[in-house]
Design a protein around this motif. Structure first.
Motif, PDB file in Angstrom:
ATOM      1  N   GLU A 144     -82.323 -24.318  79.086  1.00  0.00           N
ATOM      2  CA  GLU A 144     -82.686 -24.780  77.748  1.00  0.00           C
ATOM      3  C   GLU A 144     -84.162 -25.179  77.747  1.00  0.00           C
ATOM      4  N   VAL A 171     -84.884 -27.585  80.848  1.00  0.00           N
ATOM      5  CA  VAL A 171     -83.624 -27.945  81.480  1.00  0.00           C
ATOM      6  C   VAL A 171     -83.153 -26.771  82.337  1.00  0.00           C
ATOM      7  N   VAL A 201     -79.681 -29.408  84.742  1.00  0.00           N
ATOM      8  CA  VAL A 201     -78.637 -29.472  83.723  1.00  0.00           C
ATOM      9  C   VAL A 201     -77.839 -30.763  83.865  1.00  0.00           C
ATOM     10  N   GLY A 202     -77.537 -31.140  85.118  1.00  0.00           N
ATOM     11  CA  GLY A 202     -76.788 -32.374  85.350  1.00  0.00           C
ATOM     12  C   GLY A 202     -77.551 -33.597  84.870  1.00  0.00           C
ATOM     13  N   GLU A 203     -78.854 -33.632  85.123  1.00  0.00           N
ATOM     14  CA  GLU A 203     -79.667 -34.773  84.676  1.00  0.00           C
ATOM     15  C   GLU A 203     -79.727 -34.843  83.153  1.00  0.00           C
ATOM     16  N   TRP A 204     -79.823 -33.687  82.507  1.00  0.00           N
ATOM     17  CA  TRP A 204     -79.896 -33.666  81.048  1.00  0.00           C
ATOM     18  C   TRP A 204     -78.586 -34.135  80.421  1.00  0.00           C
ATOM     19  N   ARG A 205     -77.480 -33.826  81.065  1.00  0.00           N
ATOM     20  CA  ARG A 205     -76.184 -34.242  80.532  1.00  0.00           C
ATOM     21  C   ARG A 205     -75.865 -35.696  80.848  1.00  0.00           C
ATOM     22  N   ASP A 206     -76.549 -36.252  81.806  1.00  0.00           N
ATOM     23  CA  ASP A 206     -76.330 -37.648  82.191  1.00  0.00           C
ATOM     24  C   ASP A 206     -76.953 -38.560  81.139  1.00  0.00           C
ATOM     25  N   ASP A 207     -76.153 -39.374  80.520  1.00  0.00           N
ATOM     26  CA  ASP A 207     -76.633 -40.209  79.413  1.00  0.00           C
ATOM     27  C   ASP A 207     -77.159 -41.554  79.873  1.00  0.00           C
ATOM     28  N   ARG A 213     -82.634 -40.461  77.096  1.00  0.00           N
ATOM     29  CA  ARG A 213     -81.958 -41.024  75.918  1.00  0.00           C
ATOM     30  C   ARG A 213     -82.951 -41.225  74.780  1.00  0.00           C
ATOM     31  N   ARG A 216     -83.600 -37.824  73.180  1.00  0.00           N
ATOM     32  CA  ARG A 216     -82.492 -37.432  72.305  1.00  0.00           C
ATOM     33  C   ARG A 216     -82.482 -38.198  70.985  1.00  0.00           C
TER      34      ARG A 216
END
Length: 224
Positions: A144, A171, A201-207, A213, A216
């Motif tokens: 991404e 990403v 990808v894992g870091e981007w999905r980690d909130d 944050r 986003r």
């Protein structure tokens, strides 16, 4: 925008140049090459890709003047093509030209009622989103690509000052060095600093990451 140059071509073919000194073969080749330039796929109403990228350089980002040589170097084209394109746009009232001891300086004409709608059109076709998508989209492992920060806000319609740089979130499993190279290429085309941020990808999905944050929570424009 094609009418001016097409009219010139018609005069050239009708022999309207007969009273002038003949063009040498090199200049004639440059002129005809400029006429044959394909309309850009981003938006075919522009006369050429050069015209679109030239408008992007002058209409987007901080308002400043550029010499013809600077534009030729930044757009990676010959000086003659830039001079002809700038002259066309200035005659149409879209740019202003100022003569100085160092040569002519081109800048945006904010007084014309066409400035704002044209700038918006250029932003969506030849602006950072298009350039970033092209340069960063070629990176191996990129899942991404997003624009964030001030440019994303302007693109999303949030009012504010013209941004002075472009921030890009990449990403995927991307080499940071390759992302930096893509940022340099993008900056050369846009005339603005481009700052890449690389996350897996894992870091981007980690909130739980405060920085991500924050990204986003603000305007986020996906380029790819």
């Amino acid at each position: 925008m094609r009418s001016n140059v097409l009219g010139s071509a018609a005069d050239f073919r009708r022999g309207g140049h007969s009273s002038r000194r003949p063009l040498d073969s090199h200049l004639a080749q440059l002129f005809m090459r400029d006429l044959r330039a394909d309309a850009p796929p981003q938006l075919p109403i522009f006369r050429s890709r050069l015209q679109g990228e030239l408008l992007a350089r002058l209409l987007l980002g901080p308002d400043r003047e550029h010499t013809m040589l600077d534009l030729a170097v930044m757009l990676r084209t010959d000086l003659g093509s830039v001079v002809r394109e700038v002259d066309r746009l200035a005659r149409a009232g879209l740019l202003t030209l100022r003569r100085t001891a160092a040569g002519r300086l081109a800048s945006r004409d904010t007084a014309t009622p066409l400035h704002e709608p044209l700038a918006q059109l250029v932003m969506h076709t030849f602006g950072p989103k298009a350039v970033v998508a092209e340069e960063f989209g070629a990176l191996p492992g990129a899942a991404e690509i997003h624009l964030f920060g001030a440019w994303a806000e302007r693109y999303s319609g949030v009012a504010g000052e013209p941004p002075g740089d472009v921030e890009v979130l990449v990403v995927g499993a991307v080499d940071p060095g390759a992302a930096f190279d893509a940022a340099q290429e993008s900056a050369a085309r846009l005339g603005l600093p481009v700052h890449p941020v690389v996350r897996t990808v894992g870091e981007w999905r980690d909130d739980t990451d405060p920085f991500l944050r924050q990204i986003r929570a603000c305007s986020l424009v996906r380029a790819r």
